[in-house]
Design a protein around this motif. Structure first.
Motif, PDB file in Angstrom:
ATOM      1  N   GLN A  38       0.707  -1.602   0.119  1.00  0.00           N
ATOM      2  CA  GLN A  38       0.086   0.057   0.000  1.00  0.00           C
ATOM      3  C   GLN A  38       1.038   1.240  -0.080  1.00  0.00           C
ATOM      4  OE1 GLN A  38      -3.159  -0.035   3.048  1.00  0.00           O
ATOM      5  NE2 GLN A  38      -4.043   1.652   2.076  1.00  0.00           N
ATOM      6  N   ALA A  39       0.881   1.894  -1.222  1.00  0.00           N
ATOM      7  CA  ALA A  39       1.823   3.274  -1.219  1.00  0.00           C
ATOM      8  C   ALA A  39       0.730   4.231  -0.517  1.00  0.00           C
ATOM      9  CB  ALA A  39       1.829   3.621  -2.841  1.00  0.00           C
ATOM     10  N   ALA A  40       1.463   5.413  -0.229  1.00  0.00           N
ATOM     11  CA  ALA A  40       0.908   6.505   0.547  1.00  0.00           C
ATOM     12  C   ALA A  40      -0.443   7.009  -0.525  1.00  0.00           C
ATOM     13  CB  ALA A  40       1.756   7.665   0.665  1.00  0.00           C
ATOM     14  N   GLY A  41      -1.798   7.194   0.002  1.00  0.00           N
ATOM     15  CA  GLY A  41      -2.477   7.684  -0.567  1.00  0.00           C
ATOM     16  C   GLY A  41      -3.299   6.847  -1.567  1.00  0.00           C
ATOM     17  N   LYS A  42      -2.913   5.528  -1.587  1.00  0.00           N
ATOM     18  CA  LYS A  42      -3.515   4.493  -2.472  1.00  0.00           C
ATOM     19  C   LYS A  42      -4.022   3.256  -1.583  1.00  0.00           C
ATOM     20  CE  LYS A  42      -0.372   5.731  -6.432  1.00  0.00           C
ATOM     21  NZ  LYS A  42       0.338   5.099  -7.547  1.00  0.00           N
ATOM     22  N   GLY A  43      -4.654   2.529  -2.385  1.00  0.00           N
ATOM     23  CA  GLY A  43      -5.197   1.233  -1.668  1.00  0.00           C
ATOM     24  C   GLY A  43      -4.450   0.005  -1.838  1.00  0.00           C
ATOM     25  N   ARG A  44      -4.731  -0.767  -1.090  1.00  0.00           N
ATOM     26  CA  ARG A  44      -4.126  -2.032  -0.781  1.00  0.00           C
ATOM     27  C   ARG A  44      -3.827  -2.834  -2.201  1.00  0.00           C
ATOM     28  NH1 ARG A  44      -3.989  -4.893   5.094  1.00  0.00           N
ATOM     29  NH2 ARG A  44      -3.617  -2.656   5.342  1.00  0.00           N
ATOM     30  N   GLU A  45      -2.684  -3.076  -2.630  1.00  0.00           N
ATOM     31  CA  GLU A  45      -2.609  -4.094  -3.817  1.00  0.00           C
ATOM     32  C   GLU A  45      -1.978  -5.033  -3.849  1.00  0.00           C
ATOM     33  OE1 GLU A  45      -2.117   0.025  -6.639  1.00  0.00           O
ATOM     34  OE2 GLU A  45      -0.507  -1.111  -6.485  1.00  0.00           O
ATOM     35  N   PHE A  46      -2.315  -6.202  -4.573  1.00  0.00           N
ATOM     36  CA  PHE A  46      -1.733  -7.476  -4.607  1.00  0.00           C
ATOM     37  C   PHE A  46      -0.264  -7.582  -5.159  1.00  0.00           C
ATOM     38  CE2 PHE A  46      -1.295 -11.862  -5.203  1.00  0.00           C
ATOM     39  CZ  PHE A  46      -0.703 -12.204  -6.218  1.00  0.00           C
ATOM     40  N   VAL A  47       0.599  -8.337  -4.486  1.00  0.00           N
ATOM     41  CA  VAL A  47       2.232  -8.261  -5.080  1.00  0.00           C
ATOM     42  C   VAL A  47       2.400  -9.775  -5.601  1.00  0.00           C
ATOM     43  CG1 VAL A  47       4.553  -8.075  -4.349  1.00  0.00           C
ATOM     44  CG2 VAL A  47       2.640  -6.367  -3.672  1.00  0.00           C
ATOM     45  N   ALA A  48       2.258 -10.774  -4.614  1.00  0.00           N
ATOM     46  CA  ALA A  48       2.537 -12.061  -4.872  1.00  0.00           C
ATOM     47  C   ALA A  48       1.684 -12.994  -3.847  1.00  0.00           C
ATOM     48  CB  ALA A  48       4.079 -12.181  -4.772  1.00  0.00           C
ATOM     49  N   ALA A  49       1.550 -14.392  -4.420  1.00  0.00           N
ATOM     50  CA  ALA A  49       0.881 -15.246  -3.564  1.00  0.00           C
ATOM     51  C   ALA A  49       1.523 -16.624  -3.825  1.00  0.00           C
ATOM     52  CB  ALA A  49      -0.670 -15.265  -3.694  1.00  0.00           C
ATOM     53  N   SER A  50       1.386 -17.378  -2.790  1.00  0.00           N
ATOM     54  CA  SER A  50       1.806 -18.762  -2.838  1.00  0.00           C
ATOM     55  C   SER A  50       0.582 -19.856  -2.419  1.00  0.00           C
ATOM     56  CB  SER A  50       3.079 -19.014  -1.957  1.00  0.00           C
ATOM     57  OG  SER A  50       3.505 -20.356  -1.683  1.00  0.00           O
ATOM     58  N   ARG A  51       0.248 -20.640  -3.044  1.00  0.00           N
ATOM     59  CA  ARG A  51      -0.578 -21.695  -2.607  1.00  0.00           C
ATOM     60  C   ARG A  51      -0.017 -22.646  -1.689  1.00  0.00           C
ATOM     61  NH1 ARG A  51      -4.211 -24.292  -7.290  1.00  0.00           N
ATOM     62  NH2 ARG A  51      -4.695 -25.665  -5.474  1.00  0.00           N
ATOM     63  N   TRP A  52      -0.737 -23.072  -0.750  1.00  0.00           N
ATOM     64  CA  TRP A  52      -0.423 -24.004   0.147  1.00  0.00           C
ATOM     65  C   TRP A  52       0.124 -25.575  -0.406  1.00  0.00           C
ATOM     66  CZ3 TRP A  52      -2.170 -28.906   1.625  1.00  0.00           C
ATOM     67  CH2 TRP A  52      -3.533 -29.255   1.045  1.00  0.00           C
ATOM     68  N   SER A  53      -0.418 -25.905  -1.372  1.00  0.00           N
ATOM     69  CA  SER A  53       0.012 -27.064  -2.197  1.00  0.00           C
ATOM     70  C   SER A  53       0.303 -26.781  -3.850  1.00  0.00           C
ATOM     71  CB  SER A  53      -1.225 -28.133  -2.167  1.00  0.00           C
ATOM     72  OG  SER A  53      -2.384 -27.657  -2.817  1.00  0.00           O
ATOM     73  N   GLY A  54       1.070 -27.648  -4.288  1.00  0.00           N
ATOM     74  CA  GLY A  54       1.313 -27.696  -5.510  1.00  0.00           C
ATOM     75  C   GLY A  54       2.562 -26.499  -5.884  1.00  0.00           C
ATOM     76  N   GLY A  55       2.788 -25.962  -5.024  1.00  0.00           N
ATOM     77  CA  GLY A  55       4.034 -24.900  -5.300  1.00  0.00           C
ATOM     78  C   GLY A  55       3.691 -23.871  -6.280  1.00  0.00           C
ATOM     79  N   TYR A  56       2.466 -23.593  -6.341  1.00  0.00           N
ATOM     80  CA  TYR A  56       1.893 -22.584  -7.248  1.00  0.00           C
ATOM     81  C   TYR A  56       2.151 -21.151  -6.717  1.00  0.00           C
ATOM     82  CZ  TYR A  56      -0.696 -26.153  -9.697  1.00  0.00           C
ATOM     83  OH  TYR A  56      -1.043 -27.408 -10.444  1.00  0.00           O
ATOM     84  N   THR A  57       2.641 -20.087  -7.627  1.00  0.00           N
ATOM     85  CA  THR A  57       2.968 -18.948  -7.111  1.00  0.00           C
ATOM     86  C   THR A  57       2.512 -17.888  -8.251  1.00  0.00           C
ATOM     87  OG1 THR A  57       4.972 -18.891  -8.283  1.00  0.00           O
ATOM     88  CG2 THR A  57       5.148 -19.684  -5.979  1.00  0.00           C
ATOM     89  N   TYR A  58       2.141 -16.766  -7.934  1.00  0.00           N
ATOM     90  CA  TYR A  58       1.367 -15.776  -8.638  1.00  0.00           C
ATOM     91  C   TYR A  58       1.913 -14.502  -8.212  1.00  0.00           C
ATOM     92  CZ  TYR A  58      -2.065 -19.605  -8.104  1.00  0.00           C
ATOM     93  OH  TYR A  58      -2.573 -20.777  -8.246  1.00  0.00           O
ATOM     94  N   TYR A  59       1.970 -13.619  -9.451  1.00  0.00           N
ATOM     95  CA  TYR A  59       2.664 -12.179  -9.146  1.00  0.00           C
ATOM     96  C   TYR A  59       1.854 -11.149  -9.879  1.00  0.00           C
ATOM     97  CZ  TYR A  59       6.599 -14.940  -7.765  1.00  0.00           C
ATOM     98  OH  TYR A  59       7.329 -15.752  -7.133  1.00  0.00           O
TER      99      TYR A  59
END
Length: 123
Positions: A38-59
């Protein structure tokens, strides 16, 4: 469930940082983990995620090729390696955890949030 993020700081453009998020109070290996900023004056934005199984990652498109999310289930910790940092990466970074699978880029999916850590990138 408690999440404790650390590793932020002040760096110059082109530098690297590694954020860590230690999780307690839940079986870490069964949690989907995410990083948001979350940058100043902006909303919270997605950066990255990791699923609990399968080793999947997202950016988010803005960080693909520069940031890497990883997890160490033995240490109950998720990391965000940030390379080639840019001034526009300046923000408070939050880690988040969810027991549910779904739209990983949606902040509402995550039930648990840590306190943020500030990342400032100077030009």
């Amino acid at each position: 469930v408690q999440l404790q993020a650390s590793g932020g700081g002040l760096v110059q453009a082109g530098d690297s940082l590694r954020l860590s998020c230690a999780v307690s109070g839940h079986s870490f290996s069964s949690l989907n983990m995410g990083w948001f900023h979350q940058a100043a004056g902006k909303g919270r934005e997605f950066v990255a995620a990791s699923r609990w199984s399968g080793g999947y990652t997202y950016y988010a498109d803005s960080v693909k090729g520069r940031f890497t999310i990883s997890r160490d289930n033995a240490k109950n910790t998720v990391y965000l390696q940030m390379n080639s940092l840019k001034p526009e990466d300046t923000a408070v970074y939050y880690c988040a955890a969810s027991q549910y699978s779904g739209s990983h880029q949606y902040a509402g999916l995550y039930e648990y949030w840590g306190r943020g850590t500030q990342v400032t990138v100077s030009s």
